[in-house]
Design an enzyme around this catalytic site. Structure first.
Site, PDB file in Angstrom:
ATOM      1  CD  GLU A 484      -2.410   1.294   2.805  1.00  0.00           C
ATOM      2  OE1 GLU A 484      -2.312   0.299   3.552  1.00  0.00           O
ATOM      3  OE2 GLU A 484      -3.091   2.288   3.075  1.00  0.00           O
ATOM      4  CG  ASP A 557      -0.266   1.965   6.135  1.00  0.00           C
ATOM      5  OD1 ASP A 557       0.859   1.438   6.059  1.00  0.00           O
ATOM      6  OD2 ASP A 557      -0.559   3.056   5.616  1.00  0.00           O
ATOM      7  CG  ASP A 559      -4.525   2.851   8.315  1.00  0.00           C
ATOM      8  OD1 ASP A 559      -4.788   1.985   7.457  1.00  0.00           O
ATOM      9  OD2 ASP A 559      -3.902   3.896   8.057  1.00  0.00           O
ATOM     10  CG  ASP A 561      -7.835   4.648   4.466  1.00  0.00           C
ATOM     11  OD1 ASP A 561      -9.080   4.460   4.488  1.00  0.00           O
ATOM     12  OD2 ASP A 561      -7.289   5.755   4.324  1.00  0.00           O
TER      13      ASP A 561
END
Ligand code: TSJ
Length: 694
Positions: A484, A557, A559, A561
């Site tokens: 990502e 990541d 998180d 997203d």
């Protein structure tokens, strides 16, 4: 029947004396032959009563222990669970025969299993063929199957894992059967792989109308060396599927291992109609009513005499989705993952009925081509369940139904019911045809884009510019990291092992393939890059033997997203390169969440618990600073390598899909617009994500 009478019958039938393994060397009993009887060998006299037949029985079970793989395919976790399926199948057969509607399954605190039903109870009287009680026949004779009593339907669960209760017995250290029947409670106990402790015996009285079978077994840790711990989700999913496939049967699962036992009950009076609704939950529906087709046909078996009935049930409903893999087929409650003649029969009838209807009502012009089966199946969720007395399985994994007579039976049943439904529900019929028509249009439009993609696939010269490929061309040792963000991609490119690790950075979010049309999917650059990099095509043309990397690692990541991108990628692989998931080639990287610098040394923690342990281990004062990584971009190349990419140190999660229906549903839940379900991604995926240290 009185207890004494029973014992007399046993005596008259010259049954082997009961052997108490506690007082007798086990090896001797198994190796014993008639001519060996001698006091010198230290055998107790009772052994002289062993007949050749009985020895065979014991040897039979011993054979199962010697080569368990022949009977349960694997002694890993799947095999351990197969024991439960086998026992539950017997109770389900009783339910299908119409004598039982309540099945209880308990995971006991010691990971043994109890299954009970309220059926007629396994016959306790002597079976002529074996000279043993029905219960003991079932438990000591290989492939005794369900026919240890007279009458009753054929044993449905005779397929892949229908290995017989005797196999469960052979692979257990303890097996107890309690039968309530005709006012009596009958009990028998086996130990150490099927050694009988004491013959079936009436141990008490019960009410005249009480009846049922209860089985308790503990799998042998010497056989199941990998694990003897049962997975609640696995058992729950299987039992739920059984409850869907056998409408009306009530199945309760209770896990007694937690301090407070957990219990769930499944009962679906709508059977496979409810199954389709369940799978389609959360999706936009085209035809509100689940269409249901059902029928039966009598066939004569190969012996030319025996007549048996083949049953078929099909339920279907279209959604607005674009997938065409929503057909779940079963024979005798076993998933036929590779399809077969029942699915072929369904496809034929589906296609004919839709084209005929569309032509009849001028929804398809004379000059237009017929819809293809693929068009008809876009967005369709369908459950096909047949019951067959003599199923033949083919295919690579023996999960493809081969019986040719089934094709016609299913197509006739579907034709009849489906055509009638279309005529009786003109609005829903038109909506279905409109969906099929748009699928056909999409197919034609996608054709060109598909051609272009295929031309590019696999040729080295056209590898995407963003891909930093590895130098090795041995797929077995090659890994593709899909990363990502460009900055993390940059670190990964620098930090990687150039020989075996390739990096493909993704910019922002990729397309949600489940909601996009095929045409848009093919035009999406990020998706195009992945297809080209992996180099094995997509969908029907996907050839897993051509994949350029044997590990595809998703690195995002930690998180929301990152979660989303990871799910989008998994959905993409699931929809377009399913063999990649089936083959266990897809992984999720596990970057650390925390870093502590202490005396010039970096320490990493991958979760909160590890962080606490680390603080304790280093004897840090409260308030000692640590870093919380918000994204991969915060790590430099060296750190990324050390913590996440170095095969010697990293941890990854391997993705497996063991139940396509479950996975499809999970993906759909996660695809929804709510953030919450996406957040629980890893938790939800406990269903089909296995933790693996690599
Ligand atoms: F086999 C087994 F031990 F695995 C097992 C069998 C386990 C469990 C939980 C249930 C059963 C089972 C078997 N439940 N109900 C039956 N029924 C019969 O075996 C049965 C009873 C009566 C007659 C009859 O014709 O009178 C026929 C059968 C097959």
């Amino acid at each position: 029947m009185a207890n004494e009478n029973e014992e007399k019958v046993l005596e008259e039938a010259k049954q082997p004396e009961v052997v108490n393994p506690a007082v007798e060397p086990e090896e001797d009993r198994f190796q014993y032959k008639k001519e060996d009887v001698s006091d010198e060998k230290g055998l107790v006299k009772a052994d002289a009563n062993y007949t050749a037949e009985n020895i065979q029985v014991l040897e039979g079970l011993e054979a199962v222990r010697k080569r368990p793989g022949m009977y349960i395919a694997t002694t890993a976790a799947a095999g351990l669970h197969h024991l439960v399926w086998e026992i539950v199948d017997n109770a389900i057969d009783e339910a299908l025969a119409g004598y039982c509607d309540d099945i209880q399954v308990y995971i006991e605190p010691d990971n043994s299993i109890t299954v009970s039903d309220n059926g007629r109870g396994i016959p306790v009287d002597i079976v002529a063929k074996s000279g043993l009680s029905g219960v003991e026949t079932a438990y000591t004779i290989l492939h005794a199957g369900g026919k240890f009593g007279e009458g009753g339907g054929y044993k449905v669960s005779g397929g892949l894992h229908g290995v017989g209760a005797s196999v469960v017995n052979a692979l257990s250290t303890l097996c107890e059967v309690t039968v309530k029947k005709a006012g009596g409670i009958h009990y028998v106990k086996f130990v150490d792989g099927g050694k009988i402790v004491e013959h079936l015996k009436k141990i008490g009285d019960c009410g005249p109308n009480e009846h049922g079978t209860m089985v308790h077994f503990k799998p042998d840790a010497e056989i199941f060396t990998e694990t003897t711990i049962y997975n609640y989700e696995t058992i729950r999913n299987h039992l739920r599927q059984m409850a869907f496939l056998n409408g009306g049967v009530k199945i309760t699962l209770t896990d007694k291992r937690p301090e407070t036992p957990v219990s769930e009950t499944f009962q679906f009076n709508g059977g496979i109609r409810e199954y389709v609704s369940f799978i389609n939950q959360g999706k936009d529906i085209i035809n509100q009513d689940v269409i249901y087709c059902r029928g039966a046909e009598e066939v004569t078996l190969l012996d030319g005499v025996t007549k048996e009935i083949i049953y078929a049930e099909i339920s279907l409903q279209w959604t607005t989705y674009y997938n065409n893999d929503g057909v779940y087929s079963f024979c005798n409650n076993i998933s036929t993952k590779e399809g077969g003649t029942h699915v072929e029969g369904f496809n034929i009838a589906l296609n004919k009925a839709i084209n005929a209807y569309a032509r009849q009502f001028k929804l398809l012009e004379e000059k237009e081509n017929n819809f293809t089966t693929e068009d008809c199946r876009e967005g369709l969720t369908c459950v096909i369940s047949i019951k067959h007395p003599n199923p033949q399985y083919e295919g690579q994994t023996k999960t493809k139904l081969g019986n040719s007579e089934v094709r016609k039976i299913v197509s006739t049943i579907v034709s009849e019911h489906f055509r009638q439904f279309l005529l009786e529900h003109p609005d829903q019929a038109k909506a279905i045809v409109t969906k099929v028509r748009s699928a056909a249009k999409g197919r034609v439009a996608a054709q060109a884009a598909r051609e272009a993609t295929r031309k590019n696939a696999g040729s080295i010269t056209t590898l995407p510019g963003k891909l930093a490929d590895c130098s090795s061309r041995i797929p077995e040792e090659c890994e593709l990291y899909i990363v990502e963000g460009n900055s993390a991609g940059g670190s990964a490119k620098v930090g990687r092992d150039r020989k075996t690790q390739a990096i493909l950075p993704l910019r922002g979010k990729i397309l949600n393939v489940e909601k996009a049309t095929e045409e848009r999917i093919f035009k999406n650059a990020e998706i195009g890059n992945m297809i080209t990099a992996i180099g094995a095509g997509i969908r029907d043309e996907f050839n897993v033997e051509k994949i350029r990397y044997h590990k595809i690692v998703i690195m995002t990541d930690a998180d929301v997203d990152g979660d989303h991108i990871r799910i989008l990628l998994l959905t993409f692989f699931y929809r377009f390169m399913k063999p990649l998931i089936d083959g266990g080639y897809v992984y999720i990287a596990q970057p650390p969440l925390y870093k502590i610098e202490y005396k010039g040394q970096a320490y990493y923690a991958y979760n909160d618990e590890q962080l606490e342990q680390l603080k304790k281990g280093l004897q840090l004062k409260p308030g000692y600073p640590f870093q919380r990584y918000k994204g991969l971009g915060e790590m430099d190349a060296q750190q990324l390598w050390e913590t996440t990419m170095d095969p010697a140190a990293r941890k990854m999660i391997r993705i497996t899909v063991d139940d396509a229906a479950m996975a499809d549903k999970a993906f759909t839940d996660l695809m929804g617009d709510d953030v919450e379900p996406r957040r629980d991604f890893i938790i939800k995926n406990a269903k089909f994500v296995k933790n693996l240290d690599i």
